[in-house]
Structure formats: structure tokens, C-alpha cells
Motif scaffolding. Structure first.
Motif, mmCIF file in Angstrom:
data_model
loop_
_atom_site.group_PDB
_atom_site.id
_atom_site.type_symbol
_atom_site.label_atom_id
_atom_site.label_comp_id
_atom_site.label_asym_id
_atom_site.label_seq_id
_atom_site.Cartn_x
_atom_site.Cartn_y
_atom_site.Cartn_z
ATOM 1 N N ARG A 97 0.837 -1.191 0.000
ATOM 2 C CA ARG A 97 0.000 0.000 0.000
ATOM 3 C C ARG A 97 0.880 1.253 0.000
ATOM 4 O O ARG A 97 1.854 1.345 0.741
ATOM 5 N N THR A 98 0.545 2.232 -0.843
ATOM 6 C CA THR A 98 1.272 3.504 -0.874
ATOM 7 C C THR A 98 0.586 4.499 0.044
ATOM 8 O O THR A 98 -0.624 4.728 -0.065
ATOM 9 N N LEU A 99 1.360 5.075 0.948
ATOM 10 C CA LEU A 99 0.860 6.060 1.888
ATOM 11 C C LEU A 99 1.628 7.365 1.735
ATOM 12 O O LEU A 99 2.768 7.373 1.256
ATOM 13 N N VAL A 100 1.000 8.440 2.136
ATOM 14 C CA VAL A 100 1.629 9.763 2.122
ATOM 15 C C VAL A 100 1.875 10.179 3.565
ATOM 16 O O VAL A 100 1.080 9.849 4.452
ATOM 17 N N PHE A 101 2.969 10.879 3.826
ATOM 18 C CA PHE A 101 3.314 11.197 5.216
ATOM 19 C C PHE A 101 4.082 12.500 5.303
ATOM 20 O O PHE A 101 4.677 12.979 4.333
ATOM 21 N N SER A 102 4.083 13.066 6.509
ATOM 22 C CA SER A 102 4.949 14.189 6.850
ATOM 23 C C SER A 102 5.392 14.016 8.291
ATOM 24 O O SER A 102 4.552 13.874 9.188
ATOM 25 N N ALA A 103 6.703 14.010 8.500
ATOM 26 C CA ALA A 103 7.284 13.873 9.839
ATOM 27 C C ALA A 103 8.194 15.066 10.086
ATOM 28 O O ALA A 103 9.171 15.273 9.359
ATOM 29 N N LEU A 104 7.862 15.854 11.113
ATOM 30 C CA LEU A 104 8.605 17.067 11.421
ATOM 31 C C LEU A 104 9.095 17.017 12.861
ATOM 32 O O LEU A 104 8.357 16.587 13.754
ATOM 33 N N ALA A 105 10.328 17.430 13.072
ATOM 34 C CA ALA A 105 10.913 17.471 14.419
ATOM 35 C C ALA A 105 11.565 18.828 14.627
ATOM 36 O O ALA A 105 12.317 19.296 13.764
ATOM 37 N N ASN A 106 11.274 19.445 15.753
ATOM 38 C CA ASN A 106 11.845 20.756 16.098
ATOM 39 C C ASN A 106 12.310 20.749 17.546
ATOM 40 O O ASN A 106 11.905 19.908 18.351
ATOM 41 N N ASP A 107 13.169 21.711 17.841
ATOM 42 C CA ASP A 107 13.555 22.054 19.216
ATOM 43 C C ASP A 107 14.422 21.003 19.893
ATOM 44 O O ASP A 107 14.479 20.947 21.125
ATOM 45 N N MET A 108 15.111 20.179 19.110
ATOM 46 C CA MET A 108 16.029 19.226 19.733
ATOM 47 C C MET A 108 17.252 19.950 20.286
ATOM 48 O O MET A 108 17.650 20.991 19.758
ATOM 49 N N PRO A 109 17.857 19.439 21.354
ATOM 50 C CA PRO A 109 19.049 20.081 21.911
ATOM 51 C C PRO A 109 20.194 20.093 20.904
ATOM 52 O O PRO A 109 20.236 19.279 19.968
ATOM 53 N N ASP A 110 21.125 21.005 21.099
ATOM 54 C CA ASP A 110 22.278 21.113 20.204
ATOM 55 C C ASP A 110 23.005 19.785 20.081
ATOM 56 O O ASP A 110 23.233 19.086 21.072
ATOM 57 N N GLY A 111 23.352 19.445 18.849
ATOM 58 C CA GLY A 111 24.139 18.245 18.611
ATOM 59 C C GLY A 111 23.345 16.964 18.555
ATOM 60 O O GLY A 111 23.943 15.883 18.426
ATOM 61 N N THR A 112 22.015 17.034 18.640
ATOM 62 C CA THR A 112 21.206 15.809 18.662
ATOM 63 C C THR A 112 20.287 15.695 17.446
ATOM 64 O O THR A 112 19.386 14.856 17.433
ATOM 65 N N ASP A 113 20.531 16.514 16.424
ATOM 66 C CA ASP A 113 19.657 16.501 15.255
ATOM 67 C C ASP A 113 19.632 15.124 14.588
ATOM 68 O O ASP A 113 18.568 14.643 14.172
ATOM 69 N N ALA A 114 20.797 14.493 14.468
ATOM 70 C CA ALA A 114 20.860 13.180 13.832
ATOM 71 C C ALA A 114 20.071 12.146 14.624
ATOM 72 O O ALA A 114 19.448 11.242 14.048
ATOM 73 N N GLN A 115 20.067 12.256 15.940
ATOM 74 C CA GLN A 115 19.296 11.327 16.773
ATOM 75 C C GLN A 115 17.805 11.495 16.522
ATOM 76 O O GLN A 115 17.048 10.523 16.493
ATOM 77 N N ALA A 116 17.361 12.736 16.352
ATOM 78 C CA ALA A 116 15.949 12.982 16.066
ATOM 79 C C ALA A 116 15.561 12.376 14.721
ATOM 80 O O ALA A 116 14.494 11.766 14.585
ATOM 81 N N SER A 117 16.413 12.533 13.711
ATOM 82 C CA SER A 117 16.138 11.938 12.398
ATOM 83 C C SER A 117 16.083 10.424 12.490
ATOM 84 O O SER A 117 15.220 9.781 11.869
ATOM 85 N N ALA A 118 16.998 9.840 13.278
ATOM 86 C CA ALA A 118 17.018 8.384 13.429
ATOM 87 C C ALA A 118 15.746 7.881 14.090
ATOM 88 O O ALA A 118 15.211 6.821 13.734
#
Length: 500
Positions: free
Chosen positions: A466-487
Motif C-alpha cells: 500500500r502507498t501512503l503519504v506522510f509528513s514527519a517534522l521534528a523541532n527544538d532538539m538540543p544542540d548536537g542531537t539533530d541526527a538522533q531525532a532523524s534516526a
């Protein structure tokens, strides 16, 4: 991939905030089974599992997630109506606005041209994003225009870079000043050359001595780097906005490989004229005058809200000695979305703006608003200050992105537009993500990355097909943890695709 919207409408699981509220809304009258018995029996645990994956991300991070069918029926929602800084997910909205009217934009597109006016060489930019002065250039080459001038005359006065095709708005509101120094925040201009950035190569010298620096002469380099023992490097390049002095400080190891630095260009029209002068001199043309620029100041007439929505008056197009052909804009869409190319995205917004107004950011926003209204996107769910996503003023809700993406899927050009998106584990900005998972080669999405902001929106195919559409947004993570939020977001999407 199948773009056909399914006839069924799936159940909705809505949670307003992580760690705050869980609400299960089984819309019984609308529910039809999902493909696969495991998915049918797992809604509450699946929601809990998605939440758990996100909670493993950086503490304090604010997430928004909406997953829906291709006809827009929601499947899973977490804070779907909160507004987030979307970073380069902004490019979804910009390229969709352009793609919806792509044939007309292609017909109106013009390449860079050159003319001679009372002994001056006038280099006129008309929004082309891919003009090049590279030695190996074969298409859209500044050298072609230099050849045309050299064939006409052996002596000229001034060389003038004219970018008045668009108003002089080199950065969108909300651009962080420190990004202006980098190639990601280079100036936006109707006269663009070499992506409006320069490179320098730093090679170590002997211990205690400065390294060698190879760079174009456009900037003055103040080299204060010191060569030290070892293989590492710690180099800082600093340049004031609108300045042409680059100060290099730090160290480079004597055994280090040469380091490449990238410098932005604040006045692209000036740089293009400067580069053309060099090409003319190399062809035996004597240049007796200076490098000058011709800009068009932003005025109230460039704002459709002030002029009442009527098309703005445009500067007349002068006859040209030579003009390069305009390249297909669909090719540039792939560069914008696959590579997340900021300059090209902002130029695409101005191309849209020029088609119905003066070429200003405000005209581009007006065109975008018209398309969003047509797509059924609530105006309160988004706001943009640029076309690329570099502005910290931009805001988008997951629902706004999903509504647009679902609408795109129903358009005749939708499949072609989706092909411009990065493919998980294969190319573009997703080439190193989702490898070895159920989503490798099955997720097509635009990434986004800015200070304390990560975004991923598009389409994915579940294990059941099944094909689905999505949007995942992350904000306000502490400095240096952006990659962890993406993971954390990646794990949540994999879990969802695997279960469905």
C-alpha cells in the motif's frame, strides 16, 4: 508505483502530544480492514510502538507526524496541526507551485544574454540557475557569450552585470546571518554563475608554516592557518557580509589531505561580470573600464498586496547580441529536490513570480497561495518567507504537507514530480538512510535540515504494497542531537511500514 487512490478509508489514531495525551478514534462507520491480518489486529500497539520510537529521540524534541492514504484519509496522527520550522521541506511547496504550471514556465524561460551598449558589455541574467564558467563546461556556458563578444569587437569599456530581471532581494527574510557566508546561503540573483559560490583548496605546508591556498582572485585571502604535526585540521573561514576579505585561521596537519572550502557570493551579478572580464581578456579583448552592476531596487509595486494583485510593470527586455538557450526546468526540479539545492529553489520561486508579476518574493508567495487554495491546504497551516527553507520564519504543519502531497498524487504531473524526490537508500539526500530496511527503495521523500529542525515528507510503500503519504517534522532538539531525532523518525516510519 501505483498512484491509484484506494477506495477504502483507514482508521485514524490521533495523539496530540508525545507523553501528554493518547486518543484513539475508531471511525467505525468508515473502517475497512488494512491489508494483512497483523495490521488489522495491531492499531493500539502500533500507535504505542510509534510513540516509543519517537520517545527514544532527544529529550525535549517536539514531533509532528501525519500518515494518510493517497486520497488524504488519515491513518496515524501525532500533533498534525501544530506548526513546525520545515527547513528544506519548503521545497515541496515551491516545486509543486512551479510544476503545476511547468509548460507555461518553460515557454517563458529565457537564458542569460549579452549585448554591447555604447562600448560597454552588458551581461543580462534572466533567472537561469545553471550558467557555468567551469573549464569543462559544455552546456549553458559563459564562455559561449564571451566568444560572441570577441567575435564582434576587440575593445570594450565597462563590463556590467545586470540582474534587474528580478528585484534586488538577495536573501529571504529570516535568513540567519551566519549562513550567508556558506554556499547554502549564497545571494539570490537573476544573474547566477557557478551556483554563486567559490572554492579554495588548502594544502599543508611545512610544520610551523602556513599552508598553500589556491583560490580564485575574487576574494582576498588572509591566511593565518598554521601547519602542525598530524593528519587533522581545524580551520575557520570568516567573511563579513558584503565583504571580499576572507580570513582563515586554525591549523592543518602536515600529513592531512588537501581541504576544500566553499565561499558564498553576496553580489552574484558583480561576480559574473568579473568572471566575464577574465574570459574576454583571455580571448584578446581589451577591457579599459570597470566592473559594474545594475540592480533593480525592491519597490511597493513588487508587492501584489499593495498593487491590488495586478501584474507589476516589468523592465523592457533589450535586444541581445547573443543569448543562451533556456534549459528544461524539469531537470532543475530534480536538482532542487534530490540535492536540496537552495539557490535553485529560490530562483524557481522567482521564476514563478516573474510569470505573473515582477519576480519578487511576494509575487512568488501569492502564486504559492493560489495553488495551496486549489489543493485545499488551509492558509493558517503554513507560512513561507523564501523558496528554499533557509528562513527560520517558515512554518508548516504535517497536515499542510500531507494535504498537498495527496493532492499532487492526483494531478496528471504528479508521478513526474514524485520522481524528483530522493529515494531511500539510493540517491539524493536519502542515499544513506533506510538502507537494509523495508523502506529501502520504497520511500520517496524530501528531507529538511536546519538548526534544531529536521523534516521528512513524501510517500512510502508498506510491506503489503500500500502507498501512503506522510509528513514527519521534528523541532527544538538540543544542540548536537539533530541526527538522533532523524534516526528516531526513521525507526518510527520503518515500524509503521513493516506492520502495514
Amino acid at each position: 508505483m501505483d498512484w491509484t487512490a484506494p477506495a477504502s478509508v483507514q482508521p485514524v489514531w490521533l495523539r496530540s502530544r508525545i507523553g501528554f495525551m493518547r486518543i484513539l478514534l475508531p471511525l467505525v462507520a468508515l473502517v475497512l480492514p488494512l491489508a494483512g491480518a497483523a495490521a488489522q489486529n495491531a492499531p493500539p500497539p502500533l500507535l504505542a510502538g510509534i510513540e516509543q520510537q519517537l520517545e527514544q529521540g532527544p529529550e525535549g524534541t517536539r514531533y509532528g507526524l501525519l500518515v494518510a492514504t493517497l486520497d488524504g484519509a488519515p491513518v496515524l496522527a501525532i500533533a498534525p496541526d501544530e506548526r513546525f520550522i520545515p527547513a528544506s521541506n519548503t521545497k515541496i511547496f515551491t516545486t509543486a507551485t512551479a510544476y503545476a504550471d511547468l509548460p507555461a514556465l518553460d515557454r517563458a524561460a529565457q537564458g542569460t544574454g549579452v549585448r554591447i551598449d555604447q562600448g560597454d558589455v552588458i551581461l543580462e541574467g534572466r533567472g537561469d540557475a545553471r550558467l557555468s564558467s567551469a573549464p569543462d563546461c559544455t552546456v549553458d556556458c559563459l564562455a559561449t557569450l564571451a566568444d560572441a563578444i570577441a567575435a564582434r569587437t576587440r575593445r570594450v569599456r565597462d563590463v556590467v552585470g545586470d540582474d534587474s530581471w528580478y528585484p534586488d532581494e538577495r536573501w529571504g527574510p529570516g535568513m540567519s546571518w551566519n549562513n550567508i557566508q556558506s554556499r547554502y546561503g549564497t545571494g539570490i540573483s537573476a544573474l547566477t554563475l557557478d551556483d554563486n559560490h567559490l572554492t579554495a583548496t588548502i594544502a599543508p605546508g611545512t610544520i610551523g608554516a602556513p599552508p598553500t591556498v589556491q583560490a580564485p582572485g575574487y576574494y582576498t585571502i588572509d591566511n593565518r592557518i598554521v601547519t602542525v604535526p598530524g593528519k587533522g585540521e581545524a580551520i575557520v573561514a570568516d567573511r563579513a557580509p558584503n565583504g571580499r576579505l576572507v580570513r582563515l585561521t586554525g591549523t592543518i596537519g602536515v600529513d592531512a589531505s588537501p581541504e576544500t572550502l566553499h565561499f558564498s557570493v553576496d553580489d552574484p551579478a558583480h561576480y559574473a561580470a568579473w568572471r566575464l572580464r577574465d574570459l574576454l581578456v583571455a580571448r584578446g579583448v581589451t577591457v579599459t573600464g570597470d566592473i559594474r552592476t545594475r540592480h533593480r531596487p525592491l519597490s511597493p509595486a513588487d508587492n501584489p498586496a499593495i498593487r491590488g494583485g495586478a501584474p507589476a510593470a516589468r523592465p523592457p527586455a533589450a535586444s541581445l547580441l547573443a543569448q543562451l538557450p533556456a534549459l528544461p526546468l524539469a531537470d532543475d526540479m530534480r536538482i532542487i529536490n534530490k540535492q536540496s539545492q537552495n539557490l535553485h529553489a529560490d530562483l524557481m520561486l522567482r521564476r514563478v513570480a516573474r510569470a505573473q508579476g515582477s519576480g519578487s518574493i511576494a509575487d512568488g508567495q501569492a502564486a504559492l497561495d493560489q495553488l495551496m487554495d486549489q489543493a485545499g491546504v488551509n492558509k493558517a497551516s503554513y507560512s513561507f518567507a523564501d523558496g528554499s527553507g533557509m528562513s527560520s520564519y517558515n512554518r508548516v504543519s504535517p497536515r499542510a504537507a500531507v494535504t498537498l502531497l495527496a493532492w499532487i498524487a492526483r494531478q496528471p504531473w504528479g508521478a513526474a514530480w514524485r520522481d524528483t524526490l530522493p529515494i531511500a537508500g539510493q540517491d539524493g539526500t536519502l542515499r544513506n538512510r533506510f538502507k537494509g530496511t523495508v523502506l529501502e527503495g520504497k520511500l520517496f521523500a524530501k528531507t529538511g535540515s536546519l538548526n534544531a529542525s529536521r523534516a521528512l515528507s513524501g510517500y512510502f510503500i508498506t510491506r503489503s504494497g500500500r502507498t501512503l503519504v506522510f509528513s514527519a517534522l521534528a523541532n527544538d532538539m538540543p544542540d548536537g542531537t539533530d541526527a538522533q531525532a532523524s534516526a528516531a523518525v526513521d525507526r518510527a516510519l520503518v515500524a509503521l511500514a513493516d506492520a502495514m
